[in-house]
Design a protein around this motif. Structure first.
Motif, PDB file in Angstrom:
ATOM      1  N   VAL A 224     -10.921 -50.778  -6.399  1.00 63.09           N
ATOM      2  CA  VAL A 224     -10.775 -49.458  -7.031  1.00 63.09           C
ATOM      3  C   VAL A 224     -11.524 -48.413  -6.237  1.00 63.09           C
ATOM      4  O   VAL A 224     -11.005 -47.299  -5.966  1.00 63.09           O
ATOM      5  N   ASN A 225     -12.763 -48.701  -5.842  1.00 60.76           N
ATOM      6  CA  ASN A 225     -13.547 -47.729  -5.057  1.00 60.76           C
ATOM      7  C   ASN A 225     -12.883 -47.410  -3.724  1.00 60.76           C
ATOM      8  O   ASN A 225     -12.839 -46.253  -3.287  1.00 60.76           O
ATOM      9  N   ALA A 226     -12.352 -48.450  -3.073  1.00 58.59           N
ATOM     10  CA  ALA A 226     -11.679 -48.215  -1.792  1.00 58.59           C
ATOM     11  C   ALA A 226     -10.435 -47.351  -1.978  1.00 58.59           C
ATOM     12  O   ALA A 226     -10.165 -46.440  -1.164  1.00 58.59           O
ATOM     13  N   ALA A 227      -9.673 -47.598  -3.048  1.00 54.47           N
ATOM     14  CA  ALA A 227      -8.457 -46.805  -3.296  1.00 54.47           C
ATOM     15  C   ALA A 227      -8.817 -45.358  -3.602  1.00 54.47           C
ATOM     16  O   ALA A 227      -8.161 -44.421  -3.117  1.00 54.47           O
ATOM     17  N   GLU A 228      -9.860 -45.106  -4.391  1.00 49.96           N
ATOM     18  CA  GLU A 228     -10.257 -43.731  -4.702  1.00 49.96           C
ATOM     19  C   GLU A 228     -10.790 -43.016  -3.457  1.00 49.96           C
ATOM     20  O   GLU A 228     -10.546 -41.815  -3.252  1.00 49.96           O
ATOM     21  N   THR A 229     -11.526 -43.735  -2.615  1.00 50.33           N
ATOM     22  CA  THR A 229     -12.029 -43.125  -1.380  1.00 50.33           C
ATOM     23  C   THR A 229     -10.875 -42.708  -0.480  1.00 50.33           C
ATOM     24  O   THR A 229     -10.881 -41.597   0.097  1.00 50.33           O
ATOM     25  N   ARG A 230      -9.863 -43.575  -0.333  1.00 48.93           N
ATOM     26  CA  ARG A 230      -8.701 -43.212   0.482  1.00 48.93           C
ATOM     27  C   ARG A 230      -7.984 -42.015  -0.096  1.00 48.93           C
ATOM     28  O   ARG A 230      -7.527 -41.126   0.639  1.00 48.93           O
ATOM     29  N   LEU A 231      -7.889 -41.921  -1.433  1.00 52.81           N
ATOM     30  CA  LEU A 231      -7.211 -40.788  -2.067  1.00 52.81           C
ATOM     31  C   LEU A 231      -7.952 -39.477  -1.803  1.00 52.81           C
ATOM     32  O   LEU A 231      -7.340 -38.462  -1.415  1.00 52.81           O
ATOM     33  N   LEU A 390      -0.837 -43.054  -3.240  1.00 51.41           N
ATOM     34  CA  LEU A 390      -2.258 -43.360  -3.329  1.00 51.41           C
ATOM     35  C   LEU A 390      -2.756 -43.266  -4.769  1.00 51.41           C
ATOM     36  O   LEU A 390      -3.560 -44.083  -5.218  1.00 51.41           O
ATOM     37  N   GLU A 391      -2.259 -42.254  -5.514  1.00 49.42           N
ATOM     38  CA  GLU A 391      -2.660 -42.116  -6.906  1.00 49.42           C
ATOM     39  C   GLU A 391      -2.159 -43.297  -7.744  1.00 49.42           C
ATOM     40  O   GLU A 391      -2.874 -43.804  -8.625  1.00 49.42           O
ATOM     41  N   SER A 392      -0.910 -43.745  -7.474  1.00 52.46           N
ATOM     42  CA  SER A 392      -0.383 -44.924  -8.198  1.00 52.46           C
ATOM     43  C   SER A 392      -1.210 -46.163  -7.901  1.00 52.46           C
ATOM     44  O   SER A 392      -1.498 -46.971  -8.789  1.00 52.46           O
ATOM     45  N   SER A 393      -1.592 -46.319  -6.622  1.00 52.28           N
ATOM     46  CA  SER A 393      -2.424 -47.468  -6.262  1.00 52.28           C
ATOM     47  C   SER A 393      -3.771 -47.421  -6.978  1.00 52.28           C
ATOM     48  O   SER A 393      -4.260 -48.439  -7.486  1.00 52.28           O
ATOM     49  N   VAL A 394      -4.359 -46.229  -7.021  1.00 55.41           N
ATOM     50  CA  VAL A 394      -5.640 -46.081  -7.721  1.00 55.41           C
ATOM     51  C   VAL A 394      -5.477 -46.367  -9.201  1.00 55.41           C
ATOM     52  O   VAL A 394      -6.295 -47.061  -9.822  1.00 55.41           O
ATOM     53  N   GLN A 395      -4.389 -45.857  -9.800  1.00 52.76           N
ATOM     54  CA  GLN A 395      -4.165 -46.071 -11.229  1.00 52.76           C
ATOM     55  C   GLN A 395      -3.935 -47.548 -11.542  1.00 52.76           C
ATOM     56  O   GLN A 395      -4.463 -48.075 -12.534  1.00 52.76           O
ATOM     57  N   ALA A 396      -3.149 -48.237 -10.688  1.00 45.05           N
ATOM     58  CA  ALA A 396      -2.905 -49.662 -10.906  1.00 45.05           C
ATOM     59  C   ALA A 396      -4.200 -50.461 -10.770  1.00 45.05           C
ATOM     60  O   ALA A 396      -4.498 -51.344 -11.590  1.00 45.05           O
ATOM     61  N   SER A 397      -4.968 -50.162  -9.721  1.00 45.02           N
ATOM     62  CA  SER A 397      -6.236 -50.881  -9.543  1.00 45.02           C
ATOM     63  C   SER A 397      -7.177 -50.611 -10.697  1.00 45.02           C
ATOM     64  O   SER A 397      -7.851 -51.522 -11.193  1.00 45.02           O
ATOM     65  N   ARG A 398      -7.215 -49.374 -11.150  1.00 43.95           N
ATOM     66  CA  ARG A 398      -8.081 -49.028 -12.276  1.00 43.95           C
ATOM     67  C   ARG A 398      -7.629 -49.739 -13.552  1.00 43.95           C
ATOM     68  O   ARG A 398      -8.456 -50.214 -14.338  1.00 43.95           O
ATOM     69  N   SER A 399      -6.292 -49.796 -13.776  1.00 44.00           N
ATOM     70  CA  SER A 399      -5.776 -50.444 -14.989  1.00 44.00           C
ATOM     71  C   SER A 399      -6.124 -51.934 -14.995  1.00 44.00           C
ATOM     72  O   SER A 399      -6.576 -52.475 -16.010  1.00 44.00           O
TER      73      SER A 399
END
Length: 692
Positions: A224-231, A390-399
């Motif tokens: 999740v942290n990696a996905a948010e950093t990329r976003l 990127l937002e979808s990836s972050v949302q999926a990882s967060r979910s």
């Protein structure tokens, strides 16, 4: 003297072991001594065991195992649905769990069975303690303890029974011990150990699952942290600034488009107002015809003045006429007011033109700004596609992370909750009565075992030395028919015996043809095997008595050299010529026949039974009697009368069903064949035939 050689007939077996069902009882009765002795021996052994065996007591505890777990939480770790087989497999599996080492070792530790001599612990005593210390020194304390636990476990398994009745989920746990209190204590310990084992197993499963989820949470948190950093890095690189959940560029484009629409609306309104002003200039001053858009206080005041002057002008024209000087003054005033109105309208029209120009200038400026924003939006849309990914990836990882986090905490809490739907419905109580030995059952088992083994031994004994069992068996062994079957009573006045005797006599006379030119009587030798001498004598009396009753002249000749009827004068003296026939024979009062004894057997008898003497004797009595019955005795041991048997017309064999041995019967037939006369038929005494 030498016997004539006659080949042994191979047409019938030496032993017939086939028996009908009805013959089994006859075998048992005949061998009843073996059956009774074996039965008594087993019953005595069972009685001694039931009296001397150490008593055992069985205690029972009942557990209700419902395959549907208690639904404590909505997302339980353990499935509460019932299996397609109704949960029977689950309950049967729990039966195996109760018998498992983990449960039994818990019960052993709680009840201290390791130190109980009944469960393998060494007995207390000086010798036992010395041996135990020696083993401890050689093997070690831990090895000794482990061996004691293993031995106690093996002993407990032998004394444990776990059962489940059909169609129920109730499991019975039964333990047998030498003391009732001990049995109840062990059963209750096993029930408690099972419940504790199930709770511990479920808690361990929940802790293990929670630990695995926590280990996975660290990896999910990193993702999740990696996905948010990329976003965020992508937004900064492409200038994608968001406000209130929307990109600023999108908000600006929307606002600019709304302002452009508003500007165009203002232009339209201004042009409409300008057209209205241009249309009313120079027209008649009529306040009702003026549009609301060009109404102003000045024009309203001028309109009022113009209306008053017009009213006065009308009144004066009526009173003074159109040429009156006041009429010219009023008309001048009206023209001035109209001129002022036109001047005011021109000013308003000029202001409307300026407003239209301003609105058009604003529209042009907003349109240029909108075009610029659209150009920027086109460039931003390409980055927006990747931004959404990127937002979808972050949302999926967060979910996923949130789901695992919630589930981890739920399972961690479930570790402290026992959802197993199992309870003890009956705790074991010390039994009042012993479960073993059951004297009635043991005695019954001993009786049945003794009877069964006794009957088996009787059958084996019968097979080794079989007796004659039935009429058909007698015919198969002799190769000759049974002429008559008599009851054991063998009475002269018995109608059944007389009836059978008549059948036997008629059969003996059938196809009998004396030598041509002679009137020789029918000579019948009646022989028997060992044990049938009494029946042989009785049957001779029955046959002779029946024949005398029919009017026949009957002579009974005793030819048994081993018998007890040896006298001073008889057959031997007649054959040797020492005594005449009429001097030797006597009357038999019981049967009415004539009787000739064996004579003095102290003298040598070989010469007396020469073939010529025998034939001369038979020819001599043949013309004086109709039937000659010769008692051949036990033929196997009375071989010296071979010439008599060979010269006779018929040989009858006497046998008893259930008593005469097959070997004796076949020996008799073999000896008779060697004497030159095979058995014509048999007279069978059968206890299954009842006299009437």
């Amino acid at each position: 003297m030498l016997l004539p050689y006659v080949p042994v007939r191979p047409s019938h077996p030496a032993k017939d072991t086939a028996a009908d069902v009805g013959d089994l009882w006859r075998i048992i009765v005949r061998r009843r001594g073996i059956v009774l002795f074996t039965t008594a021996l087993f019953v005595l052994g069972a009685l001694l065991y039931s009296l001397l065996a150490a008593p055992l007591f069985s205690a029972t505890s009942q557990l209700l195992i419902d395959p549907r777990n208690r639904q404590v939480v909505s997302r339980d770790l353990n499935d509460s649905a019932v299996a397609p087989d109704g949960g029977v497999t689950v309950v049967e599996s729990q039966v195996k769990v109760i018998e498992s080492d983990s449960v039994l070792l818990r019960a052993i530790a709680e009840t201290g069975l390791e130190d109980d001599p009944e469960f393998g612990a060494p007995s207390r005593g000086l010798i036992q303690e010395t041996l135990q210390d020696l083993k401890t020194a050689l093997l070690g304390h831990h090895e000794i303890e482990r061996n004691r636990r293993t031995l106690a476990l093996l002993k407990l398994r032998r004394k444990l029974a776990v059962k489940r009745a059909d169609k129920v989920f109730v499991v019975d746990v039964i333990v047998t011990a030498s003391d009732p209190d001990k049995a109840a204590r062990i059963v209750n310990a096993i029930a408690k150990a099972y419940l504790a084992d199930q709770a511990e197993a479920r808690s361990n499963a929940a802790n293990r699952a929670s630990g695995e989820l926590r280990g996975r949470l660290d990896s999910l948190r990193t993702d999740v942290n990696a996905a948010e950093t990329r976003l965020e890095a992508f937004k900064a690189a492409n200038g994608l600034i968001a406000s209130s959940g929307r990109l600023v560029s999108e908000q600006q484009l929307t606002d600019s488009n709304a302002r452009l629409i508003a500007a165009r609306n203002r232009i339209a309104e201004a042009k409409s107002k300008l057209q209205d002003l241009q249309g009313v200039r120079g027209a008649a001053v009529d306040t009702s015809a003026l549009p609301e858009a060009i109404q102003s206080p000045t024009i309203e005041r001028l309109r009022s003045q113009y209306s008053e002057l017009a009213s006065k002008e009308g009144d004066l024209r009526t009173q003074m006429g159109a040429r009156h000087p006041y009429m010219a003054a009023i008309r001048t005033q009206m023209s001035d007011v109209k001129r002022l109105i036109d001047t005011e309208l021109g000013r308003i029209t000029k202001a409307a033109e300026i407003e239209v120009q301003r609105a058009q200038a604003a529209e042009k400026l907003l349109k240029a700004n909108l075009n610029e924003l659209r150009t920027e939006s086109v460039q931003t849309s390409k980055a927006t596609v990747q931004l959404r990914e990127l937002e979808s990836s972050v949302q999926a990882s967060r979910s996923i992370y949130d789901t695992y986090l919630v589930r981890s905490r739920e399972i961690a809490e479930q570790a402290n909750i026992d959802t197993a739907n199992t309870r003890v419905i009956t705790w074991a109580q010390p039994p009042e009565e012993r479960s073993w030995p059951l004297r009635g059952l043991i005695l019954s088992a001993g009786l049945m075992a003794g009877l069964g083994i006794g009957v088996g031994l009787a059958m084996v004994r019968e097979y080794a030395k079989p007796a004659l069992l039935s009429r058909r068996q007698c015919e198969r062994l002799l190769g000759a028919p049974v002429l008559a079957t008599f009851p054991p009573s063998l009475g002269l006045r018995d109608p059944s015996c007389q009836k059978e005797a008549i059948v036997a006599l008629d059969t003996l006379r059938s196809r009998f043809r004396p030598p041509k030119g002679t009137e020789r009587a029918l000579v019948v030798v009646v022989a028997a095997s060992a044990g049938d001498a009494g029946e042989q004598r009785s049957l001779i009396d029955v046959l002779s008595g029946t024949a005398v009753a029919r009017g026949d002249r009957v002579l009974i000749v005793e030819a048994d050299l081993n018998g007890e009827d040896l006298g001073k004068g008889g057959l031997l003296e007649v054959l040797r010529g020492e005594m005449s026939l009429y001097a030797a024979i006597t009357a038999d009062a019981a049967t009415g026949a004539r009787w000739l004894g064996i004579g003095n057997g102290d003298k040598p008898v070989d010469g007396a039974f020469d073939r010529a003497n025998v034939e001369q004797f038979l020819d001599h009595v043949g013309g004086r009697f109709d039937l000659v019955l010769i008692n051949g005795g036990i033929l196997a041991t009375n071989t010296r009368i071979a010439s008599v048997v060979g010269a006779a017309d018929r040989l009858l064999v006497v046998a008893q069903a259930g008593r005469t041995l097959q070997a004796d019967l076949t020996d008799l037939d073999r000896v008779a064949s060697a004497m030159g006369r095979s058995a014509f038929g048999a007279l069978l005494v059968d206890d299954r035939v009842r006299s009437r």
